[in-house]
Design an enzyme around this catalytic site. Structure first.
Site, PDB file in Angstrom:
ATOM      1  N   ASP A   1       0.862  -1.186   0.000  1.00  0.00           N
ATOM      2  CA  ASP A   1       0.000   0.000   0.000  1.00  0.00           C
ATOM      3  C   ASP A   1       0.891   1.227   0.000  1.00  0.00           C
ATOM      4  O   ASP A   1       2.061   1.165   0.408  1.00  0.00           O
ATOM      5  CB  ASP A   1      -0.929   0.018   1.222  1.00  0.00           C
ATOM      6  CG  ASP A   1      -0.179   0.045   2.544  1.00  0.00           C
ATOM      7  OD1 ASP A   1       0.758  -0.754   2.705  1.00  0.00           O
ATOM      8  OD2 ASP A   1      -0.518   0.881   3.415  1.00  0.00           O
TER       9      ASP A   1
ATOM     10  N   GLU B   1      -0.011  -0.788   5.872  1.00  0.00           N
ATOM     11  CA  GLU B   1       1.040  -0.263   6.746  1.00  0.00           C
ATOM     12  C   GLU B   1       0.904   1.230   6.927  1.00  0.00           C
ATOM     13  O   GLU B   1       1.079   1.763   8.024  1.00  0.00           O
ATOM     14  CB  GLU B   1       2.420  -0.603   6.158  1.00  0.00           C
ATOM     15  CG  GLU B   1       3.585  -0.351   7.105  1.00  0.00           C
ATOM     16  CD  GLU B   1       4.061   1.088   7.152  1.00  0.00           C
ATOM     17  OE1 GLU B   1       4.757   1.454   8.121  1.00  0.00           O
ATOM     18  OE2 GLU B   1       3.747   1.874   6.237  1.00  0.00           O
TER      19      GLU B   1
HETATM   20 ZN   LIG Z   1       6.716   2.107   4.254  1.00  0.00          ZN
END
Ligand SMILES: [Zn+2]
Length: 480
Positions: free
Chosen positions: A120, A185
């Protein structure tokens, strides 16, 4: 003891001259990693925070995550033939490469390792500012441009590319090797925690975990001309605390003394005037010792005597700048402010968010207690919104550290290798409960400009830098 010939061989990648990238039985040709990364950059896997929880994205965005996942077996057919793949928490990926020694000796499974990355990315809100569009994956012959090239799709590609090459060369690791690729994340989502829980539930307590974090940094330290391979051994905690004040409210023409906004402002000024206490963590002292011999003479003498000069160095760090200051204490940044919504209406409540980075060795409870003492006003309510304390500290010596340092040294012989404490957070903190050797390092050279492009404009990775990253993982995987 590692076989130096084997290590030397790790740098020699069988190439299929003119071969089709990814064609079965042939190692991917030069440029395959860059071509794969270029394609993967075009999937807009932007993770978005909504109402305090993270999600892969709604509507069309979920499709981008699916397209990204769907591309991987085509780009890395050998990996997908040899490794088991399962989805975790929707869009996170967990691969298992069965160890060749585990079949005869199940105990060998206990030395499993986990290589991590996330796919992501943060948004690119100002595409007009970019030299090449952020999701174009433009390759100009020297750099591959785009959001995620450094953070962190480049690392994911380096891992898969290395595995693909080793598989096509007939190699399998001795012990189980896992790849854990996160999908949230950037929004501090829970996929990495889910992956760690899954492994723990199967009795897998990894011997080594390696995630993003440090890098081979140019210009990392004043006066040091050599690059520094900084390996994160710990990360500070991240805590969001809401400060809330209340007032009966009313008309702005008859304001009370110390209304909600004034009370909140006083609390904020007190926080600003009373920084948290300072200390120089042992990891930072170790880093200075390792930099010492490479610094100009006056500094060299200082860093050679860190133990004796700890107090003045700590004091100096607090005054040199915001980065060195953050290395020596818990920091508090007031990030959001909210009062009345009407220009002539008193605020019934006023709110601020304090984003707190908790120093290694401290706790959430201790931080909250000190914050209360600094504000010294019981009418200011403090609510923990979300967050966690600092991670434990992984050792800067021992088998896992030595292996990493050895592999870094083979690919980046010029680099000074040092442990450090990360100021930001990574998914790897979710693995500290099941592994005592969690390290944070991307095997990419990044100068000051490259580091500044992360989460900003013109993020890009050098083609040679990407190739070095692949070589690092090949070297490492041969030892796992
Ligand atoms: Zn990162």
């Amino acid at each position: 003891m590692r076989n130096p010939l084997q290590n030397a061989a790790a740098g020699i990648t069988p190439k299929s001259p003119g071969g089709t990238p990814g064609s079965p039985g042939h190692a991917p040709g030069a440029g395959h990693a860059a071509a794969s990364l270029a394609e993967l950059v075009t999937y807009r896997t932007v993770s978005i925070r909504a109402g305090g929880t993270s999600r892969a994205g709604a509507g069309g965005e979920t499709a981008e995550f699916e397209s990204f996942i769907a591309a991987l077996p085509r780009l890395y057919p050998a990996v997908h033939a040899a490794m088991e793949l399962e989805r975790v928490n929707g869009h996170a990926l967990l691969y298992r490469w069965p160890g060749s020694a585990v079949a005869e000796d199940p105990a060998a499974g206990h030395r499993a390792s986990v290589l991590m990355a996330h796919y992501d990315v943060v948004p690119a809100d100002d595409p007009g500012e970019w030299t090449h569009p952020p999701f174009s994956g433009h390759n100009d012959g020297t750099f591959l441009w785009g959001r995620g090239t450094l953070d962190d799709k480049g690392q994911l590609v380096a891992i898969l590319e290395a595995a693909e090459r080793l598989l096509l060369a007939g190699y399998a690791p001795a012990h189980d090797l896992y790849f854990s690729f996160g999908n949230n994340e950037e929004t501090a989502g829970n996929s990495a925690a889910a992956a760690a829980d899954l492994l723990a539930g199967r009795g897998v307590l990894p011997w080594l975990v390696l995630d993003e974090g440090g890098a081979v940094a140019g210009g990392a330290f004043p006066g040091v001309s050599r690059p520094a391979a900084v390996v994160g051994v710990a990360e500070k905690g991240i805590l969001d605390v809401e400060l809330l004040t209340r007032d009966p409210g009313g008309h702005a023409s008859t304001p009370p003394r110390m209304g909600a906004t004034a009370r909140l402002a006083r609390a904020i000024t007190r926080i600003e005037r009373s920084p948290f206490p300072q200390s120089l963590p042992e990891v930072t002292a170790e880093m200075l010792r390792r930099f010492g011999p490479h610094t100009p003479p006056p500094l060299r003498a200082v860093f050679a005597n860190v133990a004796l000069l700890r107090a003045p160095i700590t004091w100096l760090f607090g005054r040199l700048g915001s980065e060195t200051n953050a290395m020596t204490r818990t920091t508090v940044a007031i990030t959001t402010l909210e009062g009345s919504s009407g220009a002539n209406v008193l605020a019934a409540t006023a709110k601020a968010n304090a984003n707190i980075r908790v120093a290694v060795g401290e706790t959430v409870e201790g931080t909250m207690a000190l914050l209360r003492r600094i504000i010294r006003d019981p009418k200011v309510e403090l609510h923990v919104v979300e967050g966690n304390g600092p991670s434990p500290v992984s050792p800067s010596s021992g088998a896992q550290w030595d292996l990493l340092a050895d592999c870094i040294g083979q690919v980046f012989p010029e680099a000074i290798i040092t442990p450090y404490i990360m100021m930001g957070g990574t998914d790897s903190r979710r693995f500290t409960g099941i592994c005592g050797a969690v390290y944070r390092f991307a095997p990419f050279f990044m100068d000051v400009r490259a580091r500044g492009s992360i989460h900003a404009v013109d993020e890009k990775i050098g083609l040679e830098t990407l190739e070095q990253g692949v070589r690092f993982y090949e070297t490492l995987m041969r030892e796992l």
